[in-house]
Scaffold this active site. Structure first.
Site, PDB file in Angstrom:
ATOM      1  N   HIS A 166      41.807  51.267  44.456  1.00  0.00           N
ATOM      2  CA  HIS A 166      40.582  51.409  43.666  1.00  0.00           C
ATOM      3  C   HIS A 166      40.345  52.871  43.350  1.00  0.00           C
ATOM      4  CE1 HIS A 166      38.750  47.399  44.915  1.00  0.00           C
ATOM      5  NE2 HIS A 166      39.781  47.513  45.721  1.00  0.00           N
ATOM      6  N   GLU A 169      41.039  54.050  48.195  1.00  0.00           N
ATOM      7  CA  GLU A 169      40.215  54.636  47.132  1.00  0.00           C
ATOM      8  C   GLU A 169      40.885  55.957  46.788  1.00  0.00           C
ATOM      9  OE1 GLU A 169      37.514  53.231  45.838  1.00  0.00           O
ATOM     10  OE2 GLU A 169      37.124  51.614  47.273  1.00  0.00           O
TER      11      GLU A 169
END
Ligand SMILES: *[C@@H]1O[C@H](CO)[C@@H](O)[C@H](O)[C@H]1NC(C)=O
Ligand SMILES: *[C@@H]1O[C@H](CO)[C@@H](O)[C@H](O)[C@H]1NC(C)=O
Ligand SMILES: *[C@@H]1O[C@H](CO)[C@@H](O)[C@H](O)[C@H]1NC(C)=O
Ligand SMILES: *[C@@H]1O[C@H](CO)[C@@H](O)[C@H](O)[C@H]1NC(C)=O
Ligand SMILES: *[C@@H]1O[C@H](CO)[C@@H](O)[C@H](O)[C@H]1NC(C)=O
Ligand SMILES: *[C@@H]1O[C@H](CO)[C@@H](O)[C@H](O)[C@H]1NC(C)=O
Length: 408
Positions: free
Chosen positions: A155, A246
């Site tokens: 992400h 992330e």
């Protein structure tokens, strides 16, 4: 929908090797087709995102892996010994909705029907009543079709490696603002393996106005609880250890930055893939040497709420750090077989300990083993008393959007 086309598209023909640009649907498909054609003997790609950076990194990872095969001994060995599945985009509609770089875009997270796919999976802690999207159902089906062992989803919007659980109950530690699995040591190791090789992630504080993450890792729940995430789903129902990466403070950074991201993540990605060879693996057989499916194989004191079982070939995989363990092999309804083993502190690479089990059973077990052992997709932890073996104190710590890589 684009999704189905992409999934199958890999078996079709060609274009060119990869440049550092954003690849929208067409460009990505063309690249994947080209790889599948040029490297048909070593590639095995499925494709079904929100993170634009993650998506490009995965395309470059594919490029790097196939181009290094036969040239770089380590990568060759890794490919020879690992089934690697790379899904550059789980949510094609989301990426196509975002037309130009923008750090804080809000559209693009949902699929065409406006569902956030990372809140769309069954949840082990509470009822997730959100209607299941075709992408989610396809991934759930795919997860049942193979024995996946390790995966990561990529992400953007922060810089941290986050590990399960994302949701929780008291029994997993929520009173202490965290939610831990019985495999917490392994998950911390996995997250640390990734973060420590990414120069910005490991600092833990590189995104302005974001939390500081010591060593660049965090428990998902203690960062922020979420329901219906893929990470918890994979661990509980698919027997697959997954962490969430992330990768960029900015969700959709400028194209010029892509080479920097690839540089910062390449070593982490490769080292993470290698972790699929942690621990112990093997097969379970009956007395005539037939592989036994659906046998529960777990480490004592690390029981999964949905027991991990052997696959159709009788194979099991347990990701474990070096140490001594008691392995519990159980055919439901029959005696338990306990075996002590030690996983060496190894220097040799890619070497899971191999341990097969031969059980004193014949063919009469077939009916037990073929009955569907799948765990119901309901909030399993709700059925548990508050004090569960699932919480173990942390021994602190040495150590795709849904973009996905799966390893076996
Ligand atoms: C596949 O091979 C063709 C022809 O040699 C080449 O032009 C193309 O760049 C290759 N694609 C990849 C992804 O390596
Ligand atoms: C990888 O597998 C190929 C094909 O089986 C074999 O020729 C090659 O020696 C192997 N290389 C390594 C480094 O394992
Ligand atoms: C979700 O579904 C469960 C079981 O069907 C039901 O008991 C519960 O009330 C629902 N919750 C919400 C918020 O709709
Ligand atoms: C990592 O941090 C440095 C220094 O803050 C920055 O210049 C660089 O762009 C960052 N790398 C990435 C990939 O964002
Ligand atoms: C071994 O595993 C089975 C199945 O999960 C369980 O019922 C049993 O209590 C376990 N035995 C021991 C000694 O841990
Ligand atoms: C578990 O904890 C909840 C919240 O404190 C409480 O309401 C519930 O009665 C407890 N259940 C058991 C089985 O102790």
């Amino acid at each position: 929908m684009d999704f189905a086309r992409l999934w199958l598209g890999l078996l079709l023909p060609v274009v060119a090797a990869l440049d550092f640009r954003y690849h929208h649907q067409e460009g990505m498909e063309a690249f994947l087709k080209s790889v599948a054609q040029n490297y048909s003997s070593i590639t095995h790609l499925h494709s079904i995102g929100k993170s634009t950076v993650g998506r490009e990194l995965l395309l470059h990872l594919i490029d790097y892996l196939v181009a290094s095969y036969g040239k770089d001994a380590e990568i060759t060995h890794l490919i020879n010994s690992t089934r690697i599945h790379i899904m550059p985009s789980m949510n094609p509609d989301g990426f196509e909705a975002v037309k130009k770089p923008d750090c804080y875009y809000s559209n693009g997270r949902e699929n065409y029907n406006n569902y956030d796919l990372n809140r769309n999976f069954p949840d082990a802690f509470e009822n997730n009543n959100v209607s299941k999207q075709p992408e989610t159902l396809a991934v759930m089906k795919w997860l049942r079709s193979e024995t996946f062992v390790l995966s990561a989803n990529l992400h953007g919007g922060a810089l941290v490696a986050s590990y399960p659980f994302d949701n929780g109950v008291q029994a997993t530690g929520t009173l202490l603002s965290r939610s831990l699995t019985p495999d917490d040591d392994v998950f911390q190791h996995l997250a640390y393996t990734y973060a420590s090789r990414n120069p910005n992630m490991t600092k833990g504080d590189q995104c302005k106005n974001k939390r500081n993450f010591p060593n660049g890792i965090t428990n998902g729940y203690s960062w922020y609880p979420l329901q219906g995430g893929m990470q918890d789903y994979n661990y509980i129902w698919a027997q697959c250890f997954e962490i969430t990466l992330e990768l960029s403070c900015c969700k959709y950074p400028r194209e010029e930055k892509l080479p920097l991201f690839w540089n910062d993540n390449r070593a982490s990605l490769i080292e993470y893939i290698r972790q699929v060879h942690l621990g112990v693996k093997g097969q379970v057989f009956d007395q005539s040497g037939n592989p036994l499916p659906n046998v529960i194989v777990e480490v004592q004191d690390r029981k999964h709420i949905c027991p991990y079982r052997t696959n159709k070939l009788g194979e099991y995989y347990l990701l474990l750090l070096p140490g001594s363990y008691v392995i519990n092999v159980t055919v439901p309804g029959h005696d338990t077989h306990l075996t002590k083993l030690t996983i060496p502190r190894k220097s040799q690479t890619l070497g899971a300990l191999k341990k097969d089990f031969h059980l004193p059973f014949g063919g009469r077990l077939d009916s037990t083993l073929e009955s569907d052992p799948s765990c119901p997709m309901v909030p399993l932890y709700k059925l548990r008393p508050n004090q569960s073996a699932a919480t173990k104190p942390t021994l602190c710590v040495f150590f795709l959007t849904l973009l996905h890589i799966f390893f076996k």
